[in-house]
Design a protein around this motif. Structure first.
Motif, short mmCIF file in Angstrom:
data_model
loop_
_atom_site.label_atom_id
_atom_site.label_comp_id
_atom_site.label_asym_id
_atom_site.label_seq_id
_atom_site.Cartn_x
_atom_site.Cartn_y
_atom_site.Cartn_z
N LEU A 167 66.32 45.49 74.87
CA LEU A 167 66.14 45.07 73.48
C LEU A 167 66.64 46.21 72.61
N THR A 168 67.60 45.93 71.76
CA THR A 168 68.10 46.94 70.83
C THR A 168 67.72 46.55 69.42
N VAL A 169 66.98 47.44 68.78
CA VAL A 169 66.61 47.23 67.38
C VAL A 169 67.69 47.92 66.56
N THR A 170 68.49 47.14 65.86
CA THR A 170 69.61 47.70 65.10
C THR A 170 69.20 47.99 63.66
N SER A 171 69.77 49.05 63.11
CA SER A 171 69.49 49.43 61.74
C SER A 171 67.99 49.35 61.45
N ALA B 130 63.76 38.86 88.35
CA ALA B 130 63.30 38.11 87.19
C ALA B 130 64.50 37.52 86.46
N THR B 131 64.72 36.22 86.63
CA THR B 131 65.80 35.57 85.89
C THR B 131 65.42 35.41 84.43
N THR B 132 64.13 35.44 84.16
CA THR B 132 63.65 35.27 82.78
C THR B 132 62.71 36.41 82.42
N MET B 133 62.97 36.99 81.27
CA MET B 133 62.07 38.00 80.71
C MET B 133 61.78 37.63 79.26
N PHE B 134 60.66 38.08 78.78
CA PHE B 134 60.24 37.77 77.42
C PHE B 134 60.00 39.07 76.66
N TRP B 135 60.30 39.04 75.37
CA TRP B 135 60.04 40.19 74.51
C TRP B 135 59.04 39.81 73.43
N TYR B 136 58.01 40.65 73.30
CA TYR B 136 56.96 40.44 72.31
C TYR B 136 56.87 41.66 71.40
N ARG B 137 56.31 41.46 70.23
CA ARG B 137 55.91 42.59 69.41
C ARG B 137 54.45 42.41 69.04
N GLN B 138 53.78 43.52 68.88
CA GLN B 138 52.36 43.48 68.59
C GLN B 138 52.02 44.53 67.54
N GLN C 68 61.64 31.26 66.06
CA GLN C 68 61.91 31.04 64.64
C GLN C 68 61.47 32.26 63.83
N GLY C 69 62.36 32.69 62.94
CA GLY C 69 62.05 33.83 62.09
C GLY C 69 62.47 35.17 62.64
N VAL C 70 62.94 35.22 63.86
CA VAL C 70 63.38 36.49 64.46
C VAL C 70 64.89 36.59 64.31
N GLU C 71 65.36 37.68 63.70
CA GLU C 71 66.79 37.85 63.44
C GLU C 71 67.51 38.28 64.71
N LYS C 72 68.36 37.41 65.24
CA LYS C 72 69.04 37.73 66.49
C LYS C 72 70.05 38.87 66.33
N ASP C 73 70.59 39.06 65.13
CA ASP C 73 71.55 40.13 64.92
C ASP C 73 70.87 41.48 64.74
N GLN D 7 46.33 43.14 66.43
CA GLN D 7 46.78 41.76 66.36
C GLN D 7 47.22 41.27 67.73
N SER D 8 47.50 40.00 67.80
CA SER D 8 47.91 39.40 69.06
C SER D 8 49.39 39.64 69.31
N LEU D 9 49.85 39.21 70.47
CA LEU D 9 51.26 39.33 70.82
C LEU D 9 52.02 38.16 70.21
N MET D 10 53.16 38.47 69.63
CA MET D 10 54.01 37.44 69.07
C MET D 10 55.34 37.43 69.83
N LEU D 11 55.67 36.30 70.39
CA LEU D 11 56.91 36.19 71.14
C LEU D 11 58.10 36.30 70.21
N MET D 12 59.03 37.17 70.58
CA MET D 12 60.25 37.34 69.79
C MET D 12 61.39 36.51 70.38
N ALA D 13 61.55 36.61 71.70
CA ALA D 13 62.70 35.96 72.31
C ALA D 13 62.50 35.84 73.81
N THR D 14 63.21 34.89 74.37
CA THR D 14 63.26 34.69 75.81
C THR D 14 64.62 35.13 76.30
N SER D 15 64.62 36.00 77.29
CA SER D 15 65.85 36.59 77.80
C SER D 15 66.17 35.99 79.16
N ASN D 16 67.34 35.41 79.29
CA ASN D 16 67.75 34.79 80.55
C ASN D 16 68.93 35.54 81.15
#
Lengths: 116, 112
Positions: free
Chosen positions: A79-83, A30-38, A60-65, A42-51
């Protein structure tokens, strides 16, 4: 075939700590993976596309840091959730795009994160 | 902006009935429309998918109907069983394997 695993399946952590979630494609690359939160009911909301081998693309609205994504190989994205804070408590689901075949996406079983 | 609208939010049918879930999209660039089934505490599983050049597709007891001019598509579950009780999501994307836009989900309960 086409199995995606996630680890851990559930995790409880204290506020302020960091948590790493792994997503693995077990029998395909998989060259591409996707991360969602739910959130519940509620429905799945895409957070980011991982290449693989490059920086993730965040929605938009997802804090990359805060939500660090690393896709170091063709079968693993993390996926690392920091702090972490209580509002980060959610169900995190990854999906992996089959680099071969017709490019179908397959979802992992999800990781339940609870921040106390 | 919700690009894929799904209805109803919930549905109750008797065993053997035919739950019908409808979705409407706005972006005419979408060209791949999958349906997913999700059980509580689990990740979504791909059920069936359709492209705009086909008006209907069947896989087992699941049928997708597609109306390109109306920008609508629907899922029918034939001869529904209690084991079909789950949440169903429609989705849309510009091509298979690209990021998906999900509908809001429909909770289906099939009573014995």
């Amino acid at each position: 075939g086409a199995v995606v695993s996630q680890h851990p399946s559930w995790v409880i952590c204290k506020s302020g700590t960091s948590v790493k979630i792994e997503c693995r494609s077990l029998d395909f690359q998989a060259t591409t993976m996707f991360w969602y939160r739910q959130f519940p009911k509620q429905s799945l909301m895409l957070m980011a596309t991982s290449n693989e081998g490059s920086k993730a693309t965040y929605e938009q609205g997802v804090e990359k840091d805060k939500f660090l994504i690393n896709h170091a190989s063709l079968t693993l994205s993390t996926l690392t959730v920091t702090s972490a804070h209580p509002e980060d408590s959610s169900f995190y689901i990854c999906s992996a795009k089959n680099s071969g075949g017709a490019g179908e996406q397959y979802f992992g079983p999800g990781t339940r994160l609870t921040v106390t | 902006q919700q690009q894929v609208k799904q209805s109803p939010q919930s549905l109750i049918v008797q065993k053997g009935g035919i739950p019908i879930i409808n979705c409407a999209y706005e972006n005419t660039a979408f060209d791949y429309f999958p349906w997913y089934q999700q059980f509580p505490g689990k990740g979504p599983a791909l059920l069936i998918a359709i492209r705009p050049d086909v008006s209907e597709k069947k896989e087992g007891r699941f049928t997708i109907s597609f109306n390109k001019s109306a920008k609508q598509f629907s899922l029918h579950i034939m001869d529904s069983q209690p084991g079909d009780s789950a949440t169903y999501f429609c989705a849309a994307t510009k091509a298979a394997g690209n990021k998906l836009t999900f509908g809001g989900g429909t909770r289906v309960l099939v009573k014995p």
